[in-house]
Design a protein around this motif. Structure first.
Motif, PDB file in Angstrom:
ATOM      1  N   PRO A 101      29.099 -17.703  21.129  1.00 48.54           N
ATOM      2  CA  PRO A 101      30.577 -17.848  20.312  1.00 48.54           C
ATOM      3  C   PRO A 101      30.717 -18.873  21.150  1.00 48.54           C
ATOM      4  O   PRO A 101      31.157 -19.652  20.067  1.00 48.54           O
ATOM      5  CB  PRO A 101      31.763 -17.055  19.756  1.00 48.54           C
ATOM      6  CG  PRO A 101      30.908 -15.716  20.803  1.00 48.54           C
ATOM      7  CD  PRO A 101      29.371 -15.549  20.529  1.00 48.54           C
ATOM      8  N   PHE A 102      30.954 -18.896  22.416  1.00 49.33           N
ATOM      9  CA  PHE A 102      32.016 -20.176  22.625  1.00 49.33           C
ATOM     10  C   PHE A 102      31.242 -20.790  23.534  1.00 49.33           C
ATOM     11  O   PHE A 102      30.732 -22.137  24.318  1.00 49.33           O
ATOM     12  CB  PHE A 102      32.260 -19.324  24.126  1.00 49.33           C
ATOM     13  CG  PHE A 102      33.492 -18.370  23.588  1.00 49.33           C
ATOM     14  CD1 PHE A 102      35.156 -19.698  23.940  1.00 49.33           C
ATOM     15  CD2 PHE A 102      33.409 -16.740  23.594  1.00 49.33           C
ATOM     16  CE1 PHE A 102      35.727 -18.479  23.387  1.00 49.33           C
ATOM     17  CE2 PHE A 102      34.472 -16.783  23.338  1.00 49.33           C
ATOM     18  CZ  PHE A 102      35.891 -16.898  23.416  1.00 49.33           C
ATOM     19  N   LYS A 103      29.010 -20.973  22.753  1.00 46.13           N
ATOM     20  CA  LYS A 103      28.276 -21.901  22.816  1.00 46.13           C
ATOM     21  C   LYS A 103      27.890 -22.399  24.570  1.00 46.13           C
ATOM     22  O   LYS A 103      27.890 -21.483  25.895  1.00 46.13           O
ATOM     23  CB  LYS A 103      28.415 -22.816  22.430  1.00 46.13           C
ATOM     24  CG  LYS A 103      28.549 -22.942  21.091  1.00 46.13           C
ATOM     25  CD  LYS A 103      28.959 -23.739  19.825  1.00 46.13           C
ATOM     26  CE  LYS A 103      28.760 -23.833  18.097  1.00 46.13           C
ATOM     27  NZ  LYS A 103      29.307 -24.879  17.445  1.00 46.13           N
ATOM     28  N   GLU A 104      28.562 -24.054  25.260  1.00 46.41           N
ATOM     29  CA  GLU A 104      28.403 -24.052  26.475  1.00 46.41           C
ATOM     30  C   GLU A 104      28.839 -23.699  27.556  1.00 46.41           C
ATOM     31  O   GLU A 104      29.098 -23.585  28.947  1.00 46.41           O
ATOM     32  CB  GLU A 104      28.474 -25.582  26.355  1.00 46.41           C
ATOM     33  CG  GLU A 104      27.538 -26.655  25.933  1.00 46.41           C
ATOM     34  CD  GLU A 104      28.141 -26.740  24.409  1.00 46.41           C
ATOM     35  OE1 GLU A 104      28.805 -26.436  23.530  1.00 46.41           O
ATOM     36  OE2 GLU A 104      26.951 -27.698  23.266  1.00 46.41           O
ATOM     37  N   SER A 105      30.501 -23.073  27.360  1.00 42.38           N
ATOM     38  CA  SER A 105      31.135 -22.458  27.929  1.00 42.38           C
ATOM     39  C   SER A 105      30.331 -20.958  28.782  1.00 42.38           C
ATOM     40  O   SER A 105      29.547 -20.249  28.029  1.00 42.38           O
ATOM     41  CB  SER A 105      32.464 -22.117  26.868  1.00 42.38           C
ATOM     42  OG  SER A 105      33.115 -21.996  28.356  1.00 42.38           O
ATOM     43  N   ALA A 106      30.003 -21.100  30.252  1.00 48.13           N
ATOM     44  CA  ALA A 106      30.023 -19.761  30.634  1.00 48.13           C
ATOM     45  C   ALA A 106      29.095 -19.930  30.792  1.00 48.13           C
ATOM     46  O   ALA A 106      28.147 -18.634  30.877  1.00 48.13           O
ATOM     47  CB  ALA A 106      31.035 -18.591  30.570  1.00 48.13           C
ATOM     48  N   ALA A 107      28.030 -20.369  29.247  1.00 42.91           N
ATOM     49  CA  ALA A 107      26.206 -20.557  29.303  1.00 42.91           C
ATOM     50  C   ALA A 107      25.933 -20.303  30.870  1.00 42.91           C
ATOM     51  O   ALA A 107      25.387 -19.658  30.427  1.00 42.91           O
ATOM     52  CB  ALA A 107      26.174 -21.631  28.913  1.00 42.91           C
ATOM     53  N   HIS A 108      25.455 -21.074  31.707  1.00 44.46           N
ATOM     54  CA  HIS A 108      25.136 -20.338  33.444  1.00 44.46           C
ATOM     55  C   HIS A 108      25.178 -18.629  33.612  1.00 44.46           C
ATOM     56  O   HIS A 108      24.025 -18.595  33.920  1.00 44.46           O
ATOM     57  CB  HIS A 108      25.695 -21.473  34.236  1.00 44.46           C
ATOM     58  CG  HIS A 108      25.523 -22.441  34.372  1.00 44.46           C
ATOM     59  ND1 HIS A 108      26.167 -23.504  33.323  1.00 44.46           N
ATOM     60  CD2 HIS A 108      23.251 -22.801  33.896  1.00 44.46           C
ATOM     61  CE1 HIS A 108      25.607 -24.774  33.359  1.00 44.46           C
ATOM     62  NE2 HIS A 108      23.981 -24.459  33.216  1.00 44.46           N
ATOM     63  N   LEU A 109      26.186 -18.624  33.140  1.00 46.06           N
ATOM     64  CA  LEU A 109      26.453 -17.007  33.641  1.00 46.06           C
ATOM     65  C   LEU A 109      25.754 -15.612  33.147  1.00 46.06           C
ATOM     66  O   LEU A 109      24.897 -14.804  32.952  1.00 46.06           O
ATOM     67  CB  LEU A 109      27.701 -17.094  33.974  1.00 46.06           C
ATOM     68  CG  LEU A 109      28.544 -16.860  33.425  1.00 46.06           C
ATOM     69  CD1 LEU A 109      29.423 -15.093  32.569  1.00 46.06           C
ATOM     70  CD2 LEU A 109      30.622 -17.197  34.454  1.00 46.06           C
ATOM     71  N   LEU A 110      26.442 -16.208  31.636  1.00 40.33           N
ATOM     72  CA  LEU A 110      25.922 -15.557  30.489  1.00 40.33           C
ATOM     73  C   LEU A 110      23.955 -15.449  30.525  1.00 40.33           C
ATOM     74  O   LEU A 110      23.577 -14.186  30.170  1.00 40.33           O
ATOM     75  CB  LEU A 110      25.904 -15.190  29.163  1.00 40.33           C
ATOM     76  CG  LEU A 110      27.963 -15.621  29.337  1.00 40.33           C
ATOM     77  CD1 LEU A 110      28.455 -16.264  27.539  1.00 40.33           C
ATOM     78  CD2 LEU A 110      27.626 -13.852  29.361  1.00 40.33           C
ATOM     79  N   GLY A 111      23.475 -16.035  29.939  1.00 37.88           N
ATOM     80  CA  GLY A 111      22.051 -16.884  30.421  1.00 37.88           C
ATOM     81  C   GLY A 111      21.719 -16.666  29.318  1.00 37.88           C
ATOM     82  O   GLY A 111      22.596 -16.934  27.661  1.00 37.88           O
ATOM     83  N   TYR A 112      20.381 -16.594  28.389  1.00 37.57           N
ATOM     84  CA  TYR A 112      19.826 -16.273  26.980  1.00 37.57           C
ATOM     85  C   TYR A 112      18.767 -15.146  26.728  1.00 37.57           C
ATOM     86  O   TYR A 112      18.213 -15.066  28.136  1.00 37.57           O
ATOM     87  CB  TYR A 112      19.756 -17.892  26.697  1.00 37.57           C
ATOM     88  CG  TYR A 112      18.634 -18.471  27.133  1.00 37.57           C
ATOM     89  CD1 TYR A 112      17.570 -18.614  26.937  1.00 37.57           C
ATOM     90  CD2 TYR A 112      19.050 -19.720  28.155  1.00 37.57           C
ATOM     91  CE1 TYR A 112      16.424 -18.807  28.219  1.00 37.57           C
ATOM     92  CE2 TYR A 112      17.841 -19.814  29.117  1.00 37.57           C
ATOM     93  CZ  TYR A 112      17.020 -20.137  28.721  1.00 37.57           C
ATOM     94  OH  TYR A 112      15.915 -20.297  29.667  1.00 37.57           O
ATOM     95  N   VAL A 113      18.682 -15.015  25.744  1.00 41.05           N
ATOM     96  CA  VAL A 113      17.451 -14.212  25.682  1.00 41.05           C
ATOM     97  C   VAL A 113      16.410 -15.526  24.524  1.00 41.05           C
ATOM     98  O   VAL A 113      16.186 -16.439  24.168  1.00 41.05           O
ATOM     99  CB  VAL A 113      17.740 -12.978  24.222  1.00 41.05           C
ATOM    100  CG1 VAL A 113      18.902 -12.207  25.047  1.00 41.05           C
ATOM    101  CG2 VAL A 113      18.395 -13.882  23.152  1.00 41.05           C
ATOM    102  N   GLY A 114      15.086 -14.742  24.983  1.00 45.15           N
ATOM    103  CA  GLY A 114      13.784 -15.548  24.426  1.00 45.15           C
ATOM    104  C   GLY A 114      13.197 -14.771  24.155  1.00 45.15           C
ATOM    105  O   GLY A 114      12.866 -13.143  24.741  1.00 45.15           O
ATOM    106  N   GLU A 115      11.381 -15.167  23.759  1.00 43.83           N
ATOM    107  CA  GLU A 115      10.513 -14.161  23.346  1.00 43.83           C
ATOM    108  C   GLU A 115      10.040 -13.347  24.471  1.00 43.83           C
ATOM    109  O   GLU A 115       9.351 -14.392  25.334  1.00 43.83           O
ATOM    110  CB  GLU A 115       9.047 -14.584  22.214  1.00 43.83           C
ATOM    111  CG  GLU A 115       8.880 -13.912  21.684  1.00 43.83           C
ATOM    112  CD  GLU A 115       7.385 -14.498  20.980  1.00 43.83           C
ATOM    113  OE1 GLU A 115       6.011 -14.151  20.897  1.00 43.83           O
ATOM    114  OE2 GLU A 115       8.467 -15.181  19.828  1.00 43.83           O
ATOM    115  N   ILE A 116       9.521 -12.273  24.062  1.00 42.62           N
ATOM    116  CA  ILE A 116       8.887 -12.169  25.410  1.00 42.62           C
ATOM    117  C   ILE A 116       7.429 -12.572  25.888  1.00 42.62           C
ATOM    118  O   ILE A 116       6.705 -12.523  24.701  1.00 42.62           O
ATOM    119  CB  ILE A 116       8.934 -10.227  25.748  1.00 42.62           C
ATOM    120  CG1 ILE A 116       8.639  -9.255  26.637  1.00 42.62           C
ATOM    121  CG2 ILE A 116       8.468  -9.628  24.466  1.00 42.62           C
ATOM    122  CD1 ILE A 116       8.716  -7.965  26.604  1.00 42.62           C
ATOM    123  N   SER A 117       7.564 -12.779  26.840  1.00 43.25           N
ATOM    124  CA  SER A 117       6.147 -13.147  27.319  1.00 43.25           C
ATOM    125  C   SER A 117       5.230 -11.986  27.921  1.00 43.25           C
ATOM    126  O   SER A 117       5.338 -10.726  28.162  1.00 43.25           O
ATOM    127  CB  SER A 117       6.070 -14.116  28.773  1.00 43.25           C
ATOM    128  OG  SER A 117       6.469 -12.955  29.818  1.00 43.25           O
TER     129      SER A 117
END
Length: 648
Positions: free
Chosen positions: A162-178
């Motif tokens: 919900p906070f988009k760019e804020s704290a992005a580097h510490l939260l990270g993100y999910v993506g499709e498993i390789s």
């Protein structure tokens, strides 16, 4: 003749009886086999047929939530419609092409998913067509159901930031498993096309956040059409993370960093503008526990872009070679710390008796023992001791300290502060920085760089050039000075709880070392840092102090030829009883005093102090950061100055 005829008839009778016996035995064996199949294996074959008529469908578990120390949700899930295609229909390339067109997904991607399922022989496991389909796409799939066999739409949880760019580097993100990740997590319930943490906390705490999948057993006919549901096992949500981060403070740190960079780029005067000040980092740390209260890196990115599969255009923007928004500058980039390093050198000099506590050394503006490097102040500082050397950031005083100490003693003191190794932050991606240890001098400078170590290297490392440290390491370093000499392990996750709220992990402060220095030395370091922020020090706190609370700190400039120098600042507040440690780095900011306002803006927020009008740290209430683009403006020459004297 009659006897021979009689013998032949006898032999013929024997052959007939033998043949009858063989046929009889064979018939009995066949009957027995049929009976065994009918009577004894009936149940087994019936069970096999039943198994083949059931399809077990995996139900995606909701990932655990991530919240800040005050319970504010930073990462959550929302229910979305996800389209799937079942076997054997995903073998139909024409059908895949139709679905790709409807859903706006590259057909090659769907073909790759289908091939993966077939290669792994996961026939009854559907391929994911698209997560989060739109209402219009859902309507088309329903209207054309007869033309699109094997398509089902399920409701799945999808990650939301919900906070988009804020704290992005510490939260990270999910993506499709390789495929590599699928192999690594084999046996833990992961399947192809599943979402998995890629970087940041999402990746570091993947096993805790993932949860346990549920299942739904569906009866199917010979054409793989569903006939009914026989049983359902609900998925188990992942565990939740409560962070040490204060999101309000985090956003203030980000805004303070962006405001400082904006002013550097746009404000003209005796010390500006610095048009390339577009990147930087801030770390805010609890001096007594090691808890990270804010960790900001700019430029940033929106992790929501990755959840549904990032577009080529958006991904290309994130690959800007100058801005590099995907890099977490707080932990993934090591900088020359410049004069923020001088407390390390002072501690080494006092501990090894290279200098006495109040011994003075004369600075004429140039040092004649190592190739005549200059002090940042051309005319020199005259006679200075430990406190005044820090106050004025006198290079010549520290050149002499390095000359007397040698690289090994300086490196040993730096190691006691935790430099040269990763801090162990529960985030991943850390770099260790660089120290001139004997091993590194031989392997890096002599072999890799073909730059054999000299006395010139030694005196340069004494003022924070050549050596490298991350902003997180700098925050931990000043925390140790502020708390009485304890080196702490930084951490981001305070608590892990299950879906019912039961605590399964609670973080505690972890001591990783004690500084090998006396209380007298610590007092001198803090007095020198207080002088830096005084009326004649190198920071801008002399003109714009932190009212009622006060702060102590140290400025630093890292040379960056041929581009503009980097500015650094480390700080402790309140001045008399430090609780908050801050490290700020702004690339191409000119020098250290330029970046002090970022720290002061954070301190004023944390300590609830009102800044005076005109203070460059006073952020306008309705100011919003402008969009920053790549590209280099002409440099101001990488002047290599330590600081600009504060006008008095």
């Amino acid at each position: 003749m009659d006897g021979q005829k009689e013998q032949n008839e006898q032999r013929q009778k024997v052959r007939s009886w033998v043949l009858i016996g063989v046929v009889t035995i064979g018939g009995l064996m066949l009957v027995g086999s049929l009976a065994r199949l009918a009577l004894y294996e009936r149940g087994q074959f019936s069970q096999g047929a039943q198994e083949q008529s059931l399809r077990v469908l995996r139900r995606v578990p909701p990932r655990g939530l991530i919240q800040d120390r005050n319970g504010k949700l930073l990462v959550t899930n929302e229910a979305v419609n996800t389209a799937y295609l079942f076997y054997p229909h995903y073998k139909n390339k024409q059908l895949l092409t139709q679905l790709a067109s409807i859903l706006g997904v590259p057909v090659q991607k769907l073909e790759e998913r289908a091939k993966q399922k077939l290669d792994l022989m996961l026939y009854y496991e559907p391929i994911k067509l698209k997560e989060g389909i739109t209402p219009a796409q859902y309507a088309i799939l329903m209207e054309r159901a007869n033309e699109l066999p094997g398509v089902e739409v399920h409701t799945d949880p999808m990650r939301v930031y919900p906070f988009k760019e804020s704290a992005a580097h510490l939260l990270g993100y999910v993506g499709e498993i390789s495929e590599a990740e699928l192999d690594r997590y084999k046996g833990l319930g992961y399947v192809t096309s599943e979402q998995i943490g890629q970087i940041g906390l999402e990746a570091f705490y993947e096993k805790e956040l993932h949860g346990e999948p549920g299942k739904r057993e569906v009866v199917i006919n010979n054409y793989f059409q569903p006939l009914g549901v026989t049983s359902v096992v609900e998925p188990k949500p992942g565990r939740n993370l409560t962070l040490t981060i204060d999101m309000d403070l985090q956003q203030q740190a980000e805004k303070a960093l962006e405001w400082a960079m904006y002013r550097l780029r746009t404000v003209s005067g005796s010390d500006g503008p610095w048009p390339n000040a577009k990147s930087g980092a801030v770390v805010v740390m609890d001096v007594h526990s090691g808890a990270v209260l804010a960790l900001a890196s700019r430029p940033s990115y929106d992790p929501n872009l990755f959840v549904r599969g990032i577009s080529e255009a958006d991904y290309a923007k994130l690959q800007d070679p100058l801005l590099t928004p995907m890099i977490n500058r707080a932990v993934q980039k090591a900088y020359q710390p410049g004069s923020t390093w001088k407390m390390v050198t002072s501690a080494a000099a006092l501990t090894n008796k290279a200098y006495g506590p109040y011994e003075t050394y004369y600075c004429p503006g140039v040092y004649d023992k190592a190739g005549k490097p200059h002090c940042w102040l051309p005319g020199g500082h005259g006679s200075v001791d430990t406190i005044n050397a820090l106050r004025t950031s006198c290079d010549v005083y520290y050149y002499e300290a390095g000359y007397r100490l040698g690289p090994d003693k300086m490196a040993a003191m730096a190691e006691s502060f935790g430099f040269g190794t990763k801090t162990g932050l529960d985030l991943g991606g850390e770099v260790p920085g660089l120290l001139p240890t004997a091993k590194n001098r031989a392997e890096i400078w002599e072999k890799e760089l073909n730059d054999p170590w000299t006395i010139g290297h030694t005196v340069s490392s004494a003022i924070g050039q050549i050596v490298q440290a991350t902003p997180l390491q700098l925050a931990r370093y000043v925390s140790a000075i502020g708390n009485g000499g304890t080196v702490l392990k930084p951490y981001l996750v305070q608590r892990v709880t299950d879906a019912d709220g039961k605590v399964v992990f609670e973080a505690q402060p972890t001591e990783t070392g004690k500084l090998p220095i006396t209380n007298e030395t610590l007092t001198l370091l803090r007095r020198g840092m207080a002088a830096v922020n005084g009326p004649t020090g190198t920071s801008d706190y002399g003109r714009w102090p932190l009212p009622t609370v006060g702060a102590i700190g140290k400025t630093g400039t890292a040379e960056n030829p041929p581009r503009d120098d980097y500015g650094l600042y480390v700080s402790l507040s309140p001045a008399n009883d430090p609780k908050l440690a801050i490290a700020v780095v702004i690339e191409q900011a000119g020098h250290g005093s330029s970046v002090c306002p970022a720290a002061r803006a954070i301190e004023s927020y944390f300590h609830n102090v009102k800044l005076t009008n005109g203070d460059p740290a006073n952020i306008p209430q309705n100011w919003n950061p402008p969009t920053v683009t790549g590209g280099q403006q002409p440099s101001r020459g990488g002047q290599g100055r330590e600081e600009v004297p504060v006008p008095r």
